[in-house]
Design a protein around this motif. Structure first.
Motif, PDB file in Angstrom:
ATOM      1  N   PRO A  71      47.017  29.026  45.371  1.00  0.00           N
ATOM      2  CA  PRO A  71      45.746  28.282  45.445  1.00  0.00           C
ATOM      3  C   PRO A  71      45.152  28.266  46.845  1.00  0.00           C
ATOM      4  O   PRO A  71      43.982  27.901  47.007  1.00  0.00           O
ATOM      5  N   ARG A  82      42.165  32.276  39.563  1.00  0.00           N
ATOM      6  CA  ARG A  82      41.824  30.862  39.607  1.00  0.00           C
ATOM      7  C   ARG A  82      40.368  30.713  40.038  1.00  0.00           C
ATOM      8  O   ARG A  82      39.902  31.431  40.918  1.00  0.00           O
ATOM      9  N   ASP A  83      39.681  29.740  39.468  1.00  0.00           N
ATOM     10  CA  ASP A  83      38.283  29.521  39.858  1.00  0.00           C
ATOM     11  C   ASP A  83      38.152  28.886  41.239  1.00  0.00           C
ATOM     12  O   ASP A  83      37.066  28.908  41.821  1.00  0.00           O
ATOM     13  N   ASP A  84      39.245  28.312  41.775  1.00  0.00           N
ATOM     14  CA  ASP A  84      39.165  27.707  43.107  1.00  0.00           C
ATOM     15  C   ASP A  84      39.556  28.678  44.217  1.00  0.00           C
ATOM     16  O   ASP A  84      39.623  28.289  45.385  1.00  0.00           O
TER      17      ASP A  84
END
Length: 370
Positions: A146, A170-172
């Protein structure tokens, strides 16, 4: 205009790939004189109002086809996807302590790795090398960081005929994708990508231009001292005309986007055609009693590149020679894995695939068994 060339219609090359016949006819005319200008496309200034309008229309067409909002930039750069292997880590990875996440799913994703490592730290999340790049990872095999500056992957591995049919990452974490060989072949949730790049010569035009799409916020922390030619911000400010751009190649890509919008009817319609072509060709492999053995795992089969083998290298050589004599071109497999590869990009018609399947069936029936 002169009649279409049957050799172009049966061009299964992995790149440069086949272009639509109507586009080729317009290109032929433009080489003599672009209708609205009266000059050859090869001699029109990149500083002309006409070319500025070409770039503006092409940007707009790509936005329409992909559903991109105003905070995405569309660039037309040089250097192919290979230049992006270096240019993107120079902007996003230099000086970072946290490694970028990369997937190693085939020949071209492997090419990106050493270039990124020259700039900053890289973590290979998953590699298919031990398995000969015969499949793509399942979601349970992927553990993304992340805190990674970005995730990089290739949506369609041209050499091995592998294609992701789902969104990865991941969208983050900024999601960056090399879509060189399946760009504009189907609709997608493209606003979930921070950056997409694709050189033209597989699916949307001739060699010489690379489309780069990126979200404005991606460049917020890019180094201030990058060479202008390798700085996305400088290219954005110049509207892709920082130096003399490949006018001819950009114009052909414009014609292809007009074809997608006007003749095909958009990316959903293009996907239906591509799905039908791929299904027909894979059925020929699956119904051959093992004579034609596909390289990719069925769940990961590409709709753009179909890689397969015959029982022996000698039969493969005979197949390629017979196919060439029958009017087919570009069927030799990539040098890294050999075999046969049929690339069925946007510009290749369903009828061309039908002819190839008929040829394959006849060859199989007549070939001696080892």
């Amino acid at each position: 205009m002169t009649p279409s060339n049957p050799l172009n219609a049966l061009n299964f090359s992995g790149g440069p790939g086949a272009l639509p016949d109507s586009v080729l006819q317009q290109v032929q005319e433009a080489i003599r004189a672009v209708p609205e200008v009266g000059l050859s496309i090869l001699g029109i200034s990149h500083r002309s109002d006409w070319f500025a309008a070409v770039v503006a229309e092409l940007e707009d067409n790509i936005r329409r086809l992909m559903g991109l909002p105003a905070d995405y930039r569309v660039l037309f750069l040089q250097g192919g996807a290979t230049q992006q292997f270096t240019m993107l880590p120079m902007s996003l990875l230099a000086g970072r302590s946290e490694p970028a996440d990369y997937l190693h799913t085939g020949y071209w994703s492997g090419k990106a790795l050493p270039e990124a490592r020259k700039v900053g730290p890289v973590r290979v999340v998953w590699s298919g090398e031990a398995g000969g790049f015969g499949r793509l990872p399942a979601d349970g095999e992927l553990d993304f960081n992340p805190r990674a500056p970005y995730l990089h992957y290739v949506s369609n591995e041209t050499v091995e005929g592998l294609q992701f049919h789902r969104l990865i990452g991941r969208d983050d974490v900024p999601r960056i994708c090399d879509m060189s060989s399946d760009f504009l072949s189907a609709p997608g949730d493209y606003t979930r990508f921070a950056m997409i790049y694709a050189h033209a010569q597989k699916n949307i035009g001739p060699a010489g231009v690379t489309v780069v799409i990126l979200r404005d916020t991606l460049l917020a922390d890019a180094p201030a001292d990058l060479p202008a030619f390798l700085d996305y911000r400088a290219q954005i400010a110049a509207h892709s005309i920082l130096n003399t751009p490949p006018v001819f190649a950009i114009y052909v890509v414009l014609l292809v986007t007009r074809w997608l919008l006007g003749e095909i009817g958009g990316l959903a319609a293009m996907e239906r055609v591509n799905t039908a072509k791929a299904a027909l060709l894979y059925r020929a492999l699956d119904d051959s009693d093992g004579f034609y053995a596909g390289h990719a795992a069925p769940a990961d089969r590409s709709k753009m590149n179909v890689a397969f083998k015959l029982p022996t290298p000698e039969l493969e050589a005979t197949f390629i020679a017979a196919a060439r004599a029958a009017g087919f071109s570009g069927l030799g497999g990539h040098r890294s894995i050999g075999g046969i590869r049929a690339s069925i990009y946007n510009g290749l018609t369903f009828g061309a695939v039908e002819k190839l399947v008929d040829f394959m069936d006849g060859f199989r029936r007549q070939a001696p068994r080892p």
